[in-house]
Design a protein around this motif. Structure first.
Motif, short mmCIF file in Angstrom:
data_model
loop_
_atom_site.label_atom_id
_atom_site.label_comp_id
_atom_site.label_asym_id
_atom_site.label_seq_id
_atom_site.Cartn_x
_atom_site.Cartn_y
_atom_site.Cartn_z
N ALA A 28 -8.01 -8.46 -0.29
CA ALA A 28 -6.93 -8.73 0.66
C ALA A 28 -5.93 -7.57 0.69
O ALA A 28 -4.73 -7.78 0.74
CB ALA A 28 -6.22 -10.03 0.31
N GLY A 29 -6.46 -6.34 0.64
CA GLY A 29 -5.59 -5.18 0.70
C GLY A 29 -4.67 -5.03 -0.48
O GLY A 29 -3.61 -4.42 -0.38
N THR A 158 6.30 6.76 1.50
CA THR A 158 6.02 8.09 2.02
C THR A 158 5.61 9.02 0.89
O THR A 158 6.26 9.05 -0.16
CB THR A 158 7.25 8.68 2.73
N ARG A 159 4.55 9.78 1.10
CA ARG A 159 4.16 10.82 0.16
C ARG A 159 4.39 12.18 0.83
O ARG A 159 3.96 12.39 1.97
CB ARG A 159 2.68 10.68 -0.23
N MET A 160 5.07 13.06 0.14
CA MET A 160 5.45 14.35 0.72
C MET A 160 4.38 15.41 0.51
O MET A 160 4.68 16.60 0.38
CB MET A 160 6.77 14.82 0.11
N MET A 178 1.88 8.38 5.06
CA MET A 178 2.45 7.05 4.90
C MET A 178 1.47 6.13 4.17
O MET A 178 0.25 6.27 4.29
CB MET A 178 2.80 6.44 6.26
N GLY A 179 2.02 5.21 3.44
CA GLY A 179 1.24 4.19 2.76
C GLY A 179 2.01 2.89 2.70
O GLY A 179 3.12 2.79 3.21
N ARG A 180 1.39 1.88 2.08
CA ARG A 180 2.04 0.58 1.99
C ARG A 180 1.81 0.01 0.59
O ARG A 180 0.81 0.30 -0.06
CB ARG A 180 1.50 -0.39 3.03
#
Length: 295
Positions: A28-29, A158-160, A178-180
């Motif tokens: 489920a992610g 956010t990953r730079m 971007m991620g969650r």
């Protein structure tokens, strides 16, 4: 083997999470596990056993008789082969597969119990490939369930940086990706455990092993911190110790003596202090002692 325990035990474990994901569901992610009908959070027994294994491995340095059988990157059949080699049993067939005679399998099973803490504690199916039999462990845990429904929060992160040159070219100099992630703002979870003296006699689970188990349940989250799990803490460990191997009262009746309630049912819980934990020690059944070992 060491002298196995002689008394049955049943216990209640309370732990909480603040702004973390105690047990993500990969199907489920990686959302926190939940009961789909009630919204209560869940943590599997497998997850809790993993944390116990990790703590024991840290504490005892992965040395016999406290080696860990199920661990990261382990090849289980190699451990089975160690048992056969130590006992002088020959391996034969494709990839060293060996069913073994009944006597050899039993001796290999005893060797595995003697050397691996998690085998003699939780049990294991060791009949694949090189056959070391099956062990039904004396210590069993239920799923942990949150005291109230949880509402997972979803966060954008956010990953730079990017991972490859191709991604950098696609981003045209803007390397942000971007991620969650999901968290439980707050959840107090309760799990039940059972320890069988009869099964302990079959695996050699001793008083020393039992003491290590209590220590692990009280401290396992202190050595399991990660960005995903937030802040997790053991809040209570209540042990009902019977004065016999068979036991002196049904486990569910003992568990009912530990009640957890919100101080204000109209408020959403966000801390352990939002709950009260009541322990009914009056009129315990004869032959039962209640021990408070953590929290």
């Amino acid at each position: 083997m060491n002298n196995p325990i002689k008394n049955r035990c049943d216990f209640v474990l309370l732990f909480d999470v603040i702004d973390g994901n105690p047990n993500g569901d990969p199907d489920a992610g990686n959302m926190p596990r939940m009961d789909p009908q009630t919204g209560h959070g869940l943590v599997t027994d497998v997850c809790l056993k993993r944390k116990v294994r990790n703590y024991i491995g840290l504490k005892q340095g992965e040395q016999p008789p406290f080696e860990i059988y199920v661990k990261e990157k382990a090849v289980l059949n190699r451990q089975h082969e160690r048992a056969y080699a130590a006992l002088g049993f020959a391996l034969s067939g494709e990839s060293g597969k060996r069913k073994g005679s009944g006597d050899e399998v039993e001796k290999a099973r005893v060797w595995m119990c003697s050397n691996f803490y998690d085998v003699r504690t939780f049990g294991a199916v060791m009949s694949t490939g090189v056959n070391c039999g099956q062990v039904r462990g004396p210590v069993q845990l239920t799923f942990a369930r949150s005291m109230d429904p949880i509402t997972p929060a979803e966060h954008s992160i956010t990953r730079m940086a990017v991972a490859t040159e191709k991604e950098a070219e696609a981003q045209q100099g803007d390397n942000r990706t971007m991620g969650r992630k999901f968290t439980v703002p707050y959840g107090l979870y309760r799990a039940h455990g059972f320890i069988s003296a009869h099964l302990a006699a079959q695996t050699g689970f001793s008083d020393g092993d039992l003491g290590l188990l209590w220590e692990a349940l009280g401290n396992m989250f202190e050595h399991d911190h990660s960005a995903a799990r937030g802040q997790m803490t053991t809040r209570g460990l209540y042990v009902f110790q019977h004065d016999s191997a068979l036991g002196n009262a049904p486990a569910h009746r003992l568990f009912e003596r530990i009640t957890v309630n919100l101080r204000d049912p109209d408020n959403t819980p966000r801390a352990f202090d939002d709950y009260t934990v009541a322990v009914d020690e009056a009129g315990l059944p004869e032959g039962i002692a209640l021990l408070r070992l953590a929290g």
